[in-house]
Design a protein around this motif. Structure first.
Motif, PDB file in Angstrom:
ATOM      1  N   SER A 399       0.788  -1.188  -0.198  1.00  0.00           N
ATOM      2  CA  SER A 399      -0.162  -0.014   0.000  1.00  0.00           C
ATOM      3  C   SER A 399       0.737   1.293   0.158  1.00  0.00           C
ATOM      4  O   SER A 399       2.238   1.121   0.353  1.00  0.00           O
ATOM      5  CB  SER A 399      -0.662  -0.071   1.247  1.00  0.00           C
ATOM      6  OG  SER A 399      -0.195   0.222   2.634  1.00  0.00           O
ATOM      7  N   LEU A 400       0.290   2.314  -0.257  1.00  0.00           N
ATOM      8  CA  LEU A 400       1.092   3.683  -0.316  1.00  0.00           C
ATOM      9  C   LEU A 400       1.676   3.722   0.891  1.00  0.00           C
ATOM     10  O   LEU A 400       2.787   4.613   0.879  1.00  0.00           O
ATOM     11  CB  LEU A 400      -0.016   4.879  -1.007  1.00  0.00           C
ATOM     12  CG  LEU A 400      -0.223   4.625  -2.385  1.00  0.00           C
ATOM     13  CD1 LEU A 400      -1.235   5.833  -2.490  1.00  0.00           C
ATOM     14  CD2 LEU A 400       0.873   4.848  -3.210  1.00  0.00           C
ATOM     15  N   SER A 401       1.395   3.393   2.198  1.00  0.00           N
ATOM     16  CA  SER A 401       1.967   3.601   3.352  1.00  0.00           C
ATOM     17  C   SER A 401       3.198   2.889   3.624  1.00  0.00           C
ATOM     18  O   SER A 401       3.838   3.068   4.588  1.00  0.00           O
ATOM     19  CB  SER A 401       0.782   3.471   4.471  1.00  0.00           C
ATOM     20  OG  SER A 401       0.570   2.060   4.296  1.00  0.00           O
ATOM     21  N   GLY A 402       3.456   1.904   2.759  1.00  0.00           N
ATOM     22  CA  GLY A 402       4.481   0.998   2.678  1.00  0.00           C
ATOM     23  C   GLY A 402       4.110  -0.240   3.742  1.00  0.00           C
ATOM     24  O   GLY A 402       5.130  -1.159   3.823  1.00  0.00           O
ATOM     25  N   ALA A 403       2.950  -0.583   3.758  1.00  0.00           N
ATOM     26  CA  ALA A 403       2.553  -1.603   4.606  1.00  0.00           C
ATOM     27  C   ALA A 403       2.410  -2.932   3.424  1.00  0.00           C
ATOM     28  O   ALA A 403       1.820  -2.396   2.482  1.00  0.00           O
ATOM     29  CB  ALA A 403       1.015  -1.306   5.265  1.00  0.00           C
ATOM     30  N   VAL A 404       2.502  -4.067   3.851  1.00  0.00           N
ATOM     31  CA  VAL A 404       2.453  -5.074   2.907  1.00  0.00           C
ATOM     32  C   VAL A 404       0.979  -5.757   3.300  1.00  0.00           C
ATOM     33  O   VAL A 404       0.704  -6.243   4.637  1.00  0.00           O
ATOM     34  CB  VAL A 404       3.495  -6.032   3.088  1.00  0.00           C
ATOM     35  CG1 VAL A 404       3.188  -7.250   2.333  1.00  0.00           C
ATOM     36  CG2 VAL A 404       4.729  -5.480   2.856  1.00  0.00           C
ATOM     37  N   ARG A 405       0.164  -5.851   2.247  1.00  0.00           N
ATOM     38  CA  ARG A 405      -1.203  -6.259   2.503  1.00  0.00           C
ATOM     39  C   ARG A 405      -1.581  -7.752   2.318  1.00  0.00           C
ATOM     40  O   ARG A 405      -1.016  -7.993   1.123  1.00  0.00           O
ATOM     41  CB  ARG A 405      -2.108  -5.337   1.795  1.00  0.00           C
ATOM     42  CG  ARG A 405      -1.944  -3.868   2.028  1.00  0.00           C
ATOM     43  CD  ARG A 405      -3.254  -3.288   2.856  1.00  0.00           C
ATOM     44  NE  ARG A 405      -4.294  -3.403   1.743  1.00  0.00           N
ATOM     45  CZ  ARG A 405      -4.479  -2.258   0.950  1.00  0.00           C
ATOM     46  NH1 ARG A 405      -4.038  -1.320   1.054  1.00  0.00           N
ATOM     47  NH2 ARG A 405      -5.801  -2.417   0.183  1.00  0.00           N
TER      48      ARG A 405
END
Ligand code: TYD
Ligand code: MG
Length: 472
Positions: A399-405
């Motif tokens: 995601s754009l926040s750098g989280a891996v979804r």
């Protein structure tokens, strides 16, 4: 005396205007207007000014009848049936598009022969090759004994009249729709009106007789089925046959399907003896892996219902240009830009001075966002000059926040990786189910993946040029 009206028809979208224009106002394409005869549309009056015939009453049917399953006829090629959704539906019309020389004619002569060998009537009509040429190809493919009925014809009325005689064929191949012409239309073969009129006549025949028809369509250089997109709307299914000229893999994909899924792919290999079905594509796509070189990551993907492992290759190199290059083959350019932006913004990986190339091995095209993590791993690995573990697979959406979804069907991906001998999987947090025997490394965000790869680079005593620290 009434003046003869001129009609100009856009060869891209089919819009008609009364005068010539350089640019089609409907679709914005340039130089696509071609003069065609007036009222030459579908269902137009036959030439010669015969009076329009009177309407004939037909019986209306209640909706509450027995809803019978569309009766399907499996082609005998499992990969083709997978894409059509289980075989050819009676009375359906299918459009097969693809670049010249990709193997459309080969695929269809093989399908027709398989049906004929199963005792069904199959007809192959070529508007491009002579009967002797088609026969020669069939013989080369070892299908010389199949009872496929051949013809080299281009007049749609003659074709329909011929097919209406005797037992209705179960499959009719028209190779290609661009070479067909109908008497109802006054334009040259290959023009949008001719193609549309011919397709209409053949579709009418299919619906009336119950024969399944496959129309072959040429593809223009920008990937559209040449001439009329309108034909795509008229038919029940649109399949596209893809592949890189230099690879032997061929991928059959459903673009539209009224009777089945559109996300399944069929995988074939072009051999000296025609197209061979590939039942386990992962093995094929991983067969030429370059183990231990930096910049490659194996992505555990899903195509339709089938897991598919494929190698993603990245090359990150210092640029000599003012604006660094970003080139992608087999993946979405915008997703690459997004992954690069997240790497820069959240992981301190500076790529502004580097050219970035990304390639999906084997000529496959990936559309899943689940490939984000594998692409990021390949990019970072190339930049750090640190090979990734050769027995690892990657999947996860970033995601754009750098989280891996998390992504769908994690268990199926892991199972396929395990089946092919992989030892570990780098996956989003929360997709641990079904990991028997596989070491699962759950990553919450991209930063932890980047630092892991950076640590490998440092350990290998290579130049640690990965993360530029702001605090130094
Ligand atoms: P073809 O089916 O004629 O392509 P299309 O109808 O899509 O234009 O395929 C032609 C190509 O396939 C040609 O370049 C040679 C290759 N080919 C093989 O490699 N092996 C074969 O057995 C056959 C029949 C074709
Ligand atoms: Mg052909």
């Amino acid at each position: 005396m009434s003046k003869r009206h001129q009609t100009f028809v856009c060869q891209n979208c089919g819009a008609a205007t009364g005068r010539w224009q350089g640019k089609c106002e409907a679709c914005g394409e340039w130089n696509t207007m071609v003069e065609e005869s007036p009222d030459a549309g579908v269902g137009a009056r036959p030439l010669g000014g015969r009076a329009p015939r009177k309407g004939r009453a037909f019986a209306l049917e209640p909706m509450t009848g027995e809803a019978h399953e569309a009766p399907r006829l499996p082609s005998g090629l499992a990969e083709l049936d997978r894409v059509t959704g289980g075989g050819f539906v009676r009375g359906s019309v299918l459009l097969l598009g693809g670049d010249p020389g990709i193997g459309k004619s080969t695929l269809l002569i093989q399908a027709a022969a398989a049906l004929a060998n199963g005792g069904h009537r199959a007809v192959y009509i070529s508007g491009e090759e002579a009967v002797a040429q088609v026969r020669m190809r069939a013989e080369r493919l070892g299908l010389g004994g199949a009872k496929v009925e051949l013809a080299a014809e281009t007049a749609v009325e003659d074709i329909v009249a011929t097919l209406s005689e005797g037992k209705t064929p179960r499959l009719v191949v028209i190779d290609s729709i661009q070479t067909m012409w109908t008497d109802l239309v006054d334009s040259a073969p290959g023009t949008v009106t001719q193609v549309r009129g011919s397709a209409q006549a053949l579709i009418r025949f299919a619906k009336r007789s119950g024969a399944a028809i496959i129309l072959v369509g040429h593809v223009t250089k920008d990937g559209q089925i040449a001439g009329p997109r309108v034909v795509e709307h008229m038919v029940d299914a649109v399949l596209s046959f893809e592949g890189e000229g230099s690879h032997q893999f061929r991928i059959l994909r459903a673009v539209k399907n009224r009777f089945g899924p559109t996300d399944e792919i069929g995988v074939f290999e072009m051999t000296g003896l025609g197209l061979r079905e590939v039942a386990n594509p992962s093995e094929l796509f991983l067969s030429e892996r370059d183990l231990g070189s930096p910049g490659t990551a194996v992505f555990a993907g899903i195509e339709g219902t089938r897991p598919l492992l494929v190698e993603i290759q990245a090359l990150v190199a210092p640029t000599s240009l003012g604006t660094p290059r970003r080139a992608v083959v087999g993946w979405d350019q915008n997703r690459l830009a997004m992954v690069l932006a997240v790497l820069e913004a959240h992981c301190g990986v500076k790529l502004g001075g580097h050219d970035v190339y990304l390639n999906v091995a084997g000529g496959l095209r990936i559309v899943e966002p689940a490939a984000d993590l594998a692409a990021a791993a390949a990019l970072v690995s190339s930049l750090a000059n640190a090979p990734l573990p050769p027995d690892a697979v990657y999947f996860g959406e970033i995601s754009l926040s750098g989280a891996v979804r998390p992504v769908a069907q994690a268990a199926a991906r892991l199972k396929e990786a395990q089946k092919l001998g992989f030892g570990r999987a780098v996956v989003p947090d929360g997709s641990r189910e079904g990991d028997g025997g596989l070491a699962v490394n759950a990553v919450e965000n991209l930063v932890s993946l980047v630092s892991e790869i950076a640590a490998r680079a440092d350990k290998g005593s290579r130049r640690p040029r990965l993360v530029e620290r702001e605090d130094g």
